[in-house]
Design a protein around this motif. Structure first.
Motif, PDB file in Angstrom:
ATOM      1  N   PRO A 179       0.927  -1.256   0.123  1.00 28.78           N
ATOM      2  CA  PRO A 179       0.303   0.134  -0.116  1.00 28.78           C
ATOM      3  C   PRO A 179       0.801   1.094  -0.073  1.00 28.78           C
ATOM      4  N   ASP A 180       2.205   1.271   0.004  1.00 24.64           N
ATOM      5  CA  ASP A 180       2.825   2.418   0.058  1.00 24.64           C
ATOM      6  C   ASP A 180       3.023   3.184  -1.221  1.00 24.64           C
ATOM      7  N   HIS A 224       2.401   5.276   9.924  1.00 26.70           N
ATOM      8  CA  HIS A 224       2.066   5.724   8.657  1.00 26.70           C
ATOM      9  C   HIS A 224       0.636   5.732   8.289  1.00 26.70           C
ATOM     10  N   HIS A 241      -7.282   3.093   2.423  1.00 26.46           N
ATOM     11  CA  HIS A 241      -5.580   2.910   2.560  1.00 26.46           C
ATOM     12  C   HIS A 241      -5.296   2.057   4.003  1.00 26.46           C
ATOM     13  N   HIS A 270      -3.532  -1.617   4.103  1.00 25.93           N
ATOM     14  CA  HIS A 270      -2.359  -2.038   5.020  1.00 25.93           C
ATOM     15  C   HIS A 270      -2.663  -2.939   5.857  1.00 25.93           C
TER      16      HIS A 270
HETATM   17 FE   LIG Z   1       0.330   3.563   2.577  1.00 28.39          FE
END
Ligand SMILES: [Fe+2]
Length: 463
Positions: A12-13, A82, A163, A167
């Protein structure tokens, strides 16, 4: 370094160390479609998905929260901070104009600017500090939502929730990658449904690939639905099973050059693969595999998972099959036959089974089980053409490169799709650890073809 960066986790980054690409000020904020969720719905979703994040991380030791530096994982402590930062950045700061809760937060947790390999060396808060930060952000979001939500702010809440969904799934397969113990509180999958062999026929015709504003929240790479032509094809009613994949392994398929593309063979040679990554040994007609920190029997009729695109491609060559394109996958999942059966009808379903939201009878998603069901399970979720489990259980690799649809324009989270076009393959359908918000049949997931740590399998078409 460049090569390593190419396999750094794209989802997911979506991180590539490119500075300054997330806009913080938009002079004109266009309205973007959303699900229409109420403020109460959003608050409920935020708390529900946070429960999953905590479930997958709270039992980890201090060492495990940092973990080894690998290109395909993040330090868990960094990753969950994050997640909190992403919510704060897009909702509290961007949508509501608040000041940062932690002054150095962008320097710690902006995945667009904090290079992957440096995430182990940051001056992160400790466990209590990170969980506390996440709670502070969530509490502020909850307070804000108590006063309702505007249409433009709703988009950013929905972005943040999805998001965190991504993650959560990444945390689930991270525990598998690193051999951490199985997470608490998840029920094991039943193993009684058995195989579901055979192909179904899908007529050709015109198909509208992609999403429309009526579909609610959509990511930029799904915009917009556009008409294409699909030729008639035959596609498997279910994904390839462990037993079917084992036949390839036992036939020496990993040692036969002709089954592999040049890139696939180069990957196989580089890592020395002779079976799927977690498979251990054959015992009679059964294989064992490493599941989290334990050794388990491989369920013969569950879909093969943790195989990469190259392995799927090689299996296909061996079996004289092929992967579906993403357009074929979507038509098989959401299309209906015209009354005379000669072509695709001018209909696109919301889900393979119709309009009803998914239940456990339709699809194995959302960590309802801690693993995949047999491929014959979830008969209520069959598509009009008889394809089973198009949603849930395992992501399905397609033949298609991840490319933008015509007219693509990046949404505010600019690094979500754009940096990854043309270097990834598209996966569709969602896995057992995917939320229903992402395991929808229009969602385009994407990974490099060497990734065998994600919860992916595949289904095939007749040549
Ligand atoms: Fe992310």
């Amino acid at each position: 370094m460049r090569v390593q960066r190419a396999v750094v986790v794209p989802l997911p980054d979506r991180d590539d160390g490119r500075p300054g690409v997330i806009r913080t000020i938009l002079m004109i904020e266009p309205l973007r479609p959303t699900s229409g969720a109420t403020a109460d719905d959003l608050a409920h979703q935020l708390h529900e998905i946070r429960g999953r994040t905590r479930q997958l991380t709270e039992d980890l030791s201090t060492d495990q929260l940092m973990g080894p530096m690998l290109p395909i994982v993040n330090p868990v402590l960094w990753e969950i901070g994050h997640v909190g930062w992403f919510h704060e950045y897009w909702t509290l700061r961007h949508a509501h104009g608040e000041a940062p809760l932690i002054e150095r937060a962008d320097r710690l947790w902006n995945s667009s600017t904090v290079a992957h390999d440096t995430r182990w060396d940051l001056d992160l808060p400790d466990r209590n500090g990170v969980f506390g930060y996440m709670s502070d952000v969530l509490n502020r979001q909850t307070d804000r939502l108590g006063g309702g939500v505007s249409e433009s702010a709703r988009y950013f809440y929905e972005l943040g929730i999805r998001h965190e969904d991504m993650h959560v799934e990444a945390l689930a397969y991270m525990r598998q990658t690193l051999g951490y113990r199985r997470p608490d509180g998840l029920s094991d999958a039943g193993r009684t449904a058995g195989p579901w062999p055979g192909d179904v026929s899908v007529p050709g015709g015109r198909w509208r690939l992609g999403s429309t504003p009526a579909d609610g929240f959509v990511f930029d790479n799904e915009k917009w639905a556009h008409e294409i032509t699909v030729a008639p094809f035959r596609i498997a009613a279910a994904p390839v099973t462990n037993a079917e994949f084992a036949a390839f392994v036992e036939a020496g398929g990993y040692r036969v050059r002709e089954f592999w593309s040049s890139h696939g063979w180069a990957w196989r040679e580089r890592v020395g693969a002779d079976r799927p990554v977690y498979w251990q040994q054959r015992d009679g007609d059964r294989w064992t595999w490493r599941r989290y920190a334990e050794v388990d029997e491989l369920a013969p009729h569950a879909p093969v998972m943790f195989v990469n695109w190259y392995e799927a491609e090689a299996w296909c060559r061996w079996a004289k099959r092929r992967l579906p394109t993403e357009a074929e996958w979507e038509a098989a999942a959401l299309g209906e036959p015209a009354p005379d059966g000669s072509r695709l009808a001018d209909v696109k379903r919301r889900w393979p089974w119709g309009d009803a939201p998914p239940t456990r009878e339709h699809a194995n998603i959302g960590l309802a089980h801690n693993g995949p069901l047999d491929v014959a399970a979830c008969a209520a979720g069959d598509s009009a053409f008889g394809c089973r489990q198009m949603i849930g259980n395992v992501w399905e690799w397609t033949a298609s490169d991840f490319v933008p649809f015509a007219g693509f324009a990046a949404d505010p989270y600019e690094d979500y799709s754009q940096p990854w076009f043309n270097t990834r393959k598209v996966l569709r359908g969602g896995a057992w650890a995917t939320s229903a918000r992402l395991a929808n049949p229009r969602y385009r997931n994407f990974f490099t073809p060497d990734r065998n740590d994600v919860i992916a399998g595949f289904r095939t078409c007749a040549l």
